[in-house]
Design a protein around this motif. Structure first.
Motif, PDB file in Angstrom:
ATOM      1  N   GLU A  14      39.488  46.947  37.538  1.00  0.00           N
ATOM      2  CA  GLU A  14      38.901  48.170  36.981  1.00  0.00           C
ATOM      3  C   GLU A  14      39.940  49.281  36.892  1.00  0.00           C
ATOM      4  O   GLU A  14      40.011  50.008  35.891  1.00  0.00           O
ATOM      5  CB  GLU A  14      37.723  48.602  37.845  1.00  0.00           C
ATOM      6  N   ALA A  15      40.756  49.435  37.943  1.00  0.00           N
ATOM      7  CA  ALA A  15      41.733  50.522  37.959  1.00  0.00           C
ATOM      8  C   ALA A  15      42.887  50.277  36.981  1.00  0.00           C
ATOM      9  O   ALA A  15      43.428  51.215  36.400  1.00  0.00           O
ATOM     10  CB  ALA A  15      42.289  50.702  39.377  1.00  0.00           C
ATOM     11  N   ALA A  16      43.273  49.007  36.795  1.00  0.00           N
ATOM     12  CA  ALA A  16      44.428  48.700  35.954  1.00  0.00           C
ATOM     13  C   ALA A  16      44.120  48.812  34.472  1.00  0.00           C
ATOM     14  O   ALA A  16      44.982  49.166  33.667  1.00  0.00           O
ATOM     15  CB  ALA A  16      44.937  47.296  36.270  1.00  0.00           C
ATOM     16  N   GLY A  17      42.901  48.503  34.086  1.00  0.00           N
ATOM     17  CA  GLY A  17      42.565  48.540  32.668  1.00  0.00           C
ATOM     18  C   GLY A  17      42.938  47.247  31.964  1.00  0.00           C
ATOM     19  O   GLY A  17      43.547  46.334  32.538  1.00  0.00           O
ATOM     20  N   THR A  18      42.599  47.169  30.679  1.00  0.00           N
ATOM     21  CA  THR A  18      42.775  45.927  29.929  1.00  0.00           C
ATOM     22  C   THR A  18      44.227  45.640  29.568  1.00  0.00           C
ATOM     23  O   THR A  18      44.577  44.505  29.251  1.00  0.00           O
ATOM     24  CB  THR A  18      41.937  45.982  28.643  1.00  0.00           C
ATOM     25  N   ALA A  19      45.082  46.656  29.590  1.00  0.00           N
ATOM     26  CA  ALA A  19      46.482  46.455  29.194  1.00  0.00           C
ATOM     27  C   ALA A  19      47.293  45.754  30.283  1.00  0.00           C
ATOM     28  O   ALA A  19      48.397  45.283  30.023  1.00  0.00           O
ATOM     29  CB  ALA A  19      47.128  47.787  28.844  1.00  0.00           C
ATOM     30  N   VAL A  20      46.773  45.691  31.477  1.00  0.00           N
ATOM     31  CA  VAL A  20      47.497  45.115  32.617  1.00  0.00           C
ATOM     32  C   VAL A  20      46.862  43.786  32.986  1.00  0.00           C
ATOM     33  O   VAL A  20      45.644  43.686  33.115  1.00  0.00           O
ATOM     34  CB  VAL A  20      47.461  46.062  33.834  1.00  0.00           C
ATOM     35  N   MET A  21      47.681  42.779  33.149  1.00  0.00           N
ATOM     36  CA  MET A  21      47.177  41.495  33.636  1.00  0.00           C
ATOM     37  C   MET A  21      47.181  41.508  35.160  1.00  0.00           C
ATOM     38  O   MET A  21      48.205  41.735  35.785  1.00  0.00           O
ATOM     39  CB  MET A  21      48.027  40.329  33.144  1.00  0.00           C
ATOM     40  N   ILE A  22      46.014  41.259  35.744  1.00  0.00           N
ATOM     41  CA  ILE A  22      45.882  41.161  37.193  1.00  0.00           C
ATOM     42  C   ILE A  22      45.629  39.698  37.534  1.00  0.00           C
ATOM     43  O   ILE A  22      44.736  39.065  36.970  1.00  0.00           O
ATOM     44  CB  ILE A  22      44.735  42.036  37.727  1.00  0.00           C
ATOM     45  N   ALA A  23      46.407  39.155  38.428  1.00  0.00           N
ATOM     46  CA  ALA A  23      46.263  37.757  38.836  1.00  0.00           C
ATOM     47  C   ALA A  23      46.243  37.672  40.351  1.00  0.00           C
ATOM     48  O   ALA A  23      46.597  38.626  41.053  1.00  0.00           O
ATOM     49  CB  ALA A  23      47.409  36.908  38.271  1.00  0.00           C
ATOM     50  N   CYS A  24      45.810  36.515  40.858  1.00  0.00           N
ATOM     51  CA  CYS A  24      45.842  36.239  42.297  1.00  0.00           C
ATOM     52  C   CYS A  24      46.588  34.926  42.489  1.00  0.00           C
ATOM     53  O   CYS A  24      46.205  33.898  41.924  1.00  0.00           O
ATOM     54  CB  CYS A  24      44.427  36.137  42.873  1.00  0.00           C
ATOM     55  N   ILE A  25      47.676  34.962  43.247  1.00  0.00           N
ATOM     56  CA  ILE A  25      48.538  33.774  43.370  1.00  0.00           C
ATOM     57  C   ILE A  25      48.399  33.118  44.735  1.00  0.00           C
ATOM     58  O   ILE A  25      49.285  32.403  45.185  1.00  0.00           O
ATOM     59  CB  ILE A  25      50.004  34.132  43.069  1.00  0.00           C
ATOM     60  N   GLY A  26      47.280  33.362  45.388  1.00  0.00           N
ATOM     61  CA  GLY A  26      47.026  32.689  46.664  1.00  0.00           C
ATOM     62  C   GLY A  26      46.939  33.645  47.823  1.00  0.00           C
ATOM     63  O   GLY A  26      47.669  34.632  47.885  1.00  0.00           O
ATOM     64  N   GLY A  27      45.990  33.341  48.734  1.00  0.00           N
ATOM     65  CA  GLY A  27      45.841  34.192  49.917  1.00  0.00           C
ATOM     66  C   GLY A  27      45.463  35.603  49.525  1.00  0.00           C
ATOM     67  O   GLY A  27      44.542  35.840  48.743  1.00  0.00           O
ATOM     68  N   ASP A  28      46.191  36.582  50.071  1.00  0.00           N
ATOM     69  CA  ASP A  28      45.912  37.984  49.778  1.00  0.00           C
ATOM     70  C   ASP A  28      46.978  38.575  48.875  1.00  0.00           C
ATOM     71  O   ASP A  28      47.205  39.790  48.905  1.00  0.00           O
ATOM     72  CB  ASP A  28      45.823  38.782  51.087  1.00  0.00           C
ATOM     73  N   SER A  29      47.630  37.764  48.072  1.00  0.00           N
ATOM     74  CA  SER A  29      48.693  38.236  47.179  1.00  0.00           C
ATOM     75  C   SER A  29      48.166  38.342  45.754  1.00  0.00           C
ATOM     76  O   SER A  29      47.738  37.343  45.166  1.00  0.00           O
ATOM     77  CB  SER A  29      49.900  37.286  47.210  1.00  0.00           C
ATOM     78  N   PHE A  30      48.199  39.563  45.220  1.00  0.00           N
ATOM     79  CA  PHE A  30      47.812  39.828  43.849  1.00  0.00           C
ATOM     80  C   PHE A  30      49.064  40.172  43.044  1.00  0.00           C
ATOM     81  O   PHE A  30      50.093  40.556  43.600  1.00  0.00           O
ATOM     82  CB  PHE A  30      46.820  40.983  43.771  1.00  0.00           C
ATOM     83  N   VAL A  31      48.959  40.035  41.727  1.00  0.00           N
ATOM     84  CA  VAL A  31      50.078  40.347  40.845  1.00  0.00           C
ATOM     85  C   VAL A  31      49.562  41.186  39.688  1.00  0.00           C
ATOM     86  O   VAL A  31      48.505  40.900  39.118  1.00  0.00           O
ATOM     87  CB  VAL A  31      50.741  39.068  40.294  1.00  0.00           C
ATOM     88  N   ALA A  32      50.329  42.243  39.352  1.00  0.00           N
ATOM     89  CA  ALA A  32      50.050  43.036  38.164  1.00  0.00           C
ATOM     90  C   ALA A  32      51.238  42.887  37.220  1.00  0.00           C
ATOM     91  O   ALA A  32      52.392  43.043  37.639  1.00  0.00           O
ATOM     92  CB  ALA A  32      49.824  44.504  38.521  1.00  0.00           C
ATOM     93  N   SER A  33      50.980  42.573  35.972  1.00  0.00           N
ATOM     94  CA  SER A  33      52.042  42.408  34.979  1.00  0.00           C
ATOM     95  C   SER A  33      51.725  43.284  33.773  1.00  0.00           C
ATOM     96  O   SER A  33      50.619  43.231  33.239  1.00  0.00           O
ATOM     97  CB  SER A  33      52.139  40.938  34.556  1.00  0.00           C
ATOM     98  N   VAL A  34      52.736  44.081  33.342  1.00  0.00           N
ATOM     99  CA  VAL A  34      52.486  45.012  32.233  1.00  0.00           C
ATOM    100  C   VAL A  34      53.816  45.438  31.618  1.00  0.00           C
ATOM    101  O   VAL A  34      54.855  45.424  32.280  1.00  0.00           O
ATOM    102  CB  VAL A  34      51.707  46.245  32.746  1.00  0.00           C
ATOM    103  N   ARG A  35      53.754  45.816  30.370  1.00  0.00           N
ATOM    104  CA  ARG A  35      54.893  46.465  29.724  1.00  0.00           C
ATOM    105  C   ARG A  35      54.660  47.967  29.763  1.00  0.00           C
ATOM    106  O   ARG A  35      53.609  48.450  29.336  1.00  0.00           O
ATOM    107  CB  ARG A  35      55.034  45.995  28.271  1.00  0.00           C
ATOM    108  N   ALA A  36      55.652  48.709  30.258  1.00  0.00           N
ATOM    109  CA  ALA A  36      55.491  50.155  30.401  1.00  0.00           C
ATOM    110  C   ALA A  36      56.851  50.770  30.664  1.00  0.00           C
ATOM    111  O   ALA A  36      57.854  50.063  30.871  1.00  0.00           O
ATOM    112  CB  ALA A  36      54.519  50.471  31.542  1.00  0.00           C
ATOM    113  N   ASP A  37      56.903  52.120  30.668  1.00  0.00           N
ATOM    114  CA  ASP A  37      58.112  52.792  31.118  1.00  0.00           C
ATOM    115  C   ASP A  37      57.975  53.109  32.599  1.00  0.00           C
ATOM    116  O   ASP A  37      56.912  52.920  33.193  1.00  0.00           O
ATOM    117  CB  ASP A  37      58.395  54.050  30.281  1.00  0.00           C
TER     118      ASP A  37
END
Length: 887
Positions: A518-541
């Protein structure tokens, strides 16, 4: 007419039979009224009847009402006049005595019965007809098939068995010969008479899944005789290498929870050959509600399984033969009027209210696809219009108030025939097959989703993230927006999961995932790579990334209300930026993980960018880990001792705390604050604890031999308390050195105290029984549990130095002083000794003494030092201010 049951009807029949068998097993003198009422009610509900009643035979050949069930809006019968005279049944007597049901038209029954068909189902004893079961206002189709007659016979016998305690309870029974009443025989024998009328395999097991009884069908199918297998575990007897062990585990879980279960599995006969079954397992309870066992009703489906693949391969070749023998076959004239229809066609298409077979133009067929529903053309119209054959057209057949069926339709024009028929149509009911294939399609889609999405959070997993990043990396360079990858690790999540449980841990992960998305919005990919580790991927400055990371940290830090518990958690974020077209998804993730570790080591709840300094820190951590493994093998660890003083008159010396020190040949001196977290993360902390226990016991033994009594304490990590050998090992080492357990204190964290681990609590209890004192270290910084203080698991509370060191300062001391006062009050109320850590000034000493603290340790009393120095300095001093302290 054959009554072909679809999947839901078949399931309802299994549930009905299981319920009736359970009633027949559990009926006693105390509950037979309720059991009979339940049996009649379930029968009425299953057949959709208005009324179900039981009639009992008298000596004069008449049948009298015993009990009944009616729908709410149906009036009850008057038992005094609800009698069928012998003469009215004379024309059906042979049929009834042969065990077949009959239907009595209106006017042939007793006067109070409303209009509609009444089925009378015989209840036969050893000497003939003993009673009747009446079922009012149900479809006459029940009488048109031999298998349905057998089923109705089972129904009657189930009700008859349930009523076996009824003799002597009603006045009518006085006229019934003894040999026509039900004997109070063994429950298993009753069940045997019932289920031997069925072709299903039936087994009864106790609550431990041990075999109590099986029917003849089971013995014939498996080759196991009941006398040879009674008392054996059912799964051990039937399961083999191809059986689904997960189904076996589900059965054991259902048995442990006392509930029913439906499933499918491969079983094995006595000679080792496999066979497929579907089964329905239902619990059996006695009259008090106590679980006594379970009934398994199994259907052998081996042939269906083996033929499925063959039928698919040969369907086209044998289509005409199979569809005209097992399918509905209808021949129509040019107007769609029926010229010929077989019995299956009658069953599928003709309703009881129809006087004639419906025309093909009004059959309730529709398309399975909503997109072409409006353009759907019936098979008959299509053939008449085009003259083209139809092969395997799947359509839906939907009669009002009936379950939808899926039909496979073939149709062809008839030419050069001498009859009126111009179109031949075959319709095959493929509902079960279609639903199974639909389930397979759904399972396939779910499997594809599971392959790309993390199960707890529902977010894209590492596989999908890697694919996404690989595609994004190929777009390098992007002058206006760079590709950033951020690793988001939750601070202290493992501790929360250990303390509060896995269910709350999983719910917390799911909540965090929702907040991040919800906080990241649709432009950011949020993933979970196991356990309590999340990943945010985005193009930005860089500015946008800073703002995004702060937003994510704030979103995570808001309190969570889960299972009526408020949970607070923060995150450590590491950010990596693509710098080269040669970067890969794995290298970006690895760099972000290194940066995340840097955030964590700085206290968490922040974000850091990957750079050279962070790589150096990560390299240092790796070096420490490698050196730790060498340290365990080459005895590099030492103990330093810091004195403790009582805050009584004279401030006497009361003992010491042993603190771990490490000097590495390659790294030099490494402080505990640096190497302990690495050891815990790497899982070697328990090995270090066991090594240090040996050093600790050996030093106390040296002092003991020298006549020096020095009460001493040492710290043990929470993970070590999960080792069953912890307490036995330390007690053995102390005994070997002749060290009294009363001179030893074990300092444990609050996490160790509130852990639900049975092993941890057993270690704590073992220490207590031996006389070792237990102290809560760093009290107030973890997950305090007053219940454990109340149980007096510990004898000492150590106040964390982070609170103590703020005492006496000019600003910002109010909260710390309030916390310390609260801890001291708790300790006093529970009769625990209080020790303040990190005392450095006389002001702190004075304040703590005034507030009732029992003892202190810290730089004011002396730094930690080697055993030799400690012995030379503090044992000769005796009191806090006895002589100048050594620095």
């Amino acid at each position: 007419m054959a009554l072909i049951l679809n999947k839901k009807v078949a399931q309802a029949r299994q549930d009905y039979l299981a319920t009736m068998m359970r009633l027949s097993l559990s009926t006693t003198n105390d509950n037979f009224h309720r059991s009979v009422e339940t049996a009649l009610r379930r029968t009425g509900e299953y057949f959709g009847a208005d009324r179900v009643y039981a009639l009992q035979a008298h000596r004069d050949g008449s049948f009298h009402l015993v009990t009944e069930w009616t729908r709410i809006d149906i009036p009850s019968l008057d038992a005094s006049v609800a009698v069928i005279p012998a003469g009215k049944l004379r024309q059906w007597s042979d049929t009834l005595e042969d065990g077949f049901s009959v239907s009595m038209p209106q006017g042939k029954r007793f006067p109070q019965i409303p209009t509609g068909v009444a089925f009378l189902i015989p209840m036969n004893g050893e000497d003939g007809l003993t009673g009747l079961i009446g079922i009012e206002n149900v479809s006459p189709v029940l009488l048109d098939d031999e298998k349905e007659q057998q089923f109705l016979g089972i129904v009657a016998y189930l009700i008859q068995t349930t009523m076996r305690r009824l003799d002597g309870d009603t006045d009518q029974n006085k006229d019934v010969p003894t040999d026509t009443q039900l004997d109070g025989v063994d429950e298993t024998r009753h069940l045997g008479r019932i289920v031997e009328m069925m072709t299903n395999l039936v087994e009864i097991v106790d609550t431990e899944q041990r075999i109590v009884w099986t029917n003849k069908a089971f013995e014939d199918e498996t080759g196991h005789a009941l006398n040879n297998i009674r008392g054996l575990d059912l799964s051990d007897l039937l399961l083999g290498e191809a059986s689904n062990r997960e189904v076996a585990d589900e059965v054991r879980l259902a048995i442990s929870e006392g509930r029913g279960l439906e499933a499918e599995n491969i079983n094995y006969r006595k000679d080792g050959t496999p066979y497929w079954v579907t089964f329905n397992m239902q619990p059996l309870n006695d009259t008090t509600g106590r679980l006594t066992g379970f009934v398994f009703v199994e259907t052998v489906i081996t042939e269906r399984r083996e033929l499925e693949s063959i039928l698919r391969a040969e369907r086209d070749f044998l289509g005409a033969l199979t569809e005209t023998s097992v399918s509905a076959v209808v021949a129509c004239d040019v107007a769609g009027n029926c010229v010929f229809a077989n019995s299956e066609a009658e069953r599928l298409l003709r309703r009881p209210a129809h006087k004639t077979f419906p025309r093909a133009t009004v059959w309730p067929l529709s398309s399975l696809s909503e997109s072409v529903a409006s353009a759907f053309e019936t098979p008959f119209r299509h053939v008449m219009k085009t003259g083209v054959k139809i092969r395997a057209m799947n359509v839906a057949l939907t009669h009002p108030d009936e379950t939808r069926r899926i039909l496979s339709v073939n149709a062809a024009p008839l030419t050069d025939v001498s009859t009126r028929a111009r179109v031949i149509i075959t319709l095959t009911d493929i509902t079960a097959q279609y639903e199974a294939e639909d389930a397979i399609r759904e399972a396939t889609l779910q499997a594809l989703r599971n392959a790309e999405y993390e199960q707890v959070t529902g977010l894209p997993n590492r596989y999908q993230l890697t694919r996404h990043l690989a595609a994004a990396i190929k777009e390098y360079p992007q002058p206006q927006a760079k590709l950033y990858v951020a690793i988001i690790d939750l601070d202290g999540f493992k501790t929360i999961k250990t303390v509060l449980g896995h269910d709350i841990g999983d719910d917390l992960l799911s909540s965090v995932a929702n907040r991040l998305s919800e906080a990241a919005g649709t432009a950011v990919m949020i993933a979970c790579i196991g356990g309590d580790s999340f990943v945010a991927s985005v193009r930005a400055d860089i500015k946008e990334i800073d703002d995004l990371m702060m937003t994510l940290l704030k979103a995570i830090a808001k309190p969570y209300d889960l299972h009526q518990t408020n949970i607070f958690i923060t995150a450590s974020i590491g950010v990596a930026c693509q710098q080269s077209p040669d970067d890969t998804a794995e290298t970006l993730i690895q760099k972000a993980e290194v940066a995340s570790y840097a955030s964590n080591t700085q206290g968490g709840n922040k974000h850091s960018y990957h750079d050279t300094d962070i790589e150096v820190q990560f390299t240092r951590r790796s070096d420490i880990l490698q050196a730790l493994r060498d340290a365990l093998q080459s005895d590099q660890f030492e103990l330093a001792f810091q004195p403790k003083y009582a805050l009584t008159s004279g401030f006497p010396h009361i003992g010491a705390e042993a603190l771990l020190r490490w000097t590495s040949p390659t790294l030099g001196r490494v402080g505990p604050a640096e190497f302990i977290p690495v050891a815990e993360a790497a899982g070697v902390i328990s090995e270090i604890d066991f090594h240090v226990m040996d050093i600790f016991a050996r030093q106390l033994g040296i002092w003991q031999q020298a006549g020096l009594v020095i009460p001493s304490s040492m710290n043990l990590s929470p993970r070590s308390f999960e080792n069953v050998d912890l307490a036995p090992h330390l007690l053995a080492r102390l005994a070997a050195e002749n060290v009294p357990c009363g001179n030893v204190t074990i300092e444990i964290t609050e996490t160790s105290l509130v852990s639900s681990s049975r092993t941890a609590l057993e270690n704590i209890e073992c220490f207590k029984r031996a006389g070792i004192t237990l102290a809560v270290d760093d009290f107030g910084t973890g997950y305090s549990s007053l219940s454990y203080l109340q149980r007096l698991i510990v004898s000492e509370v150590k106040i964390d130095k982070s609170f103590v060191q703020k005492i006496g300062r000019s600003q910002g001391t109010e909260n710390s002083e309030a916390i310390v006062r609260t801890i001291l009050m708790l300790a006093k109320n529970f009769g625990l000794r209080s020790v303040a850590e990190g005392v450095e000034t006389l002001d702190q000493l004075t304040w703590l003494r005034q507030e009732g603290c029992d003892a202190i340790q810290g730089y004011l009393g002396g730094k930690a030092m080697s055993a030799e120095k400690y012995e030379a300095i503090f044992l000769t001093r005796g009191t806090l201010f006895g002589s100048p302290q050594e620095n």
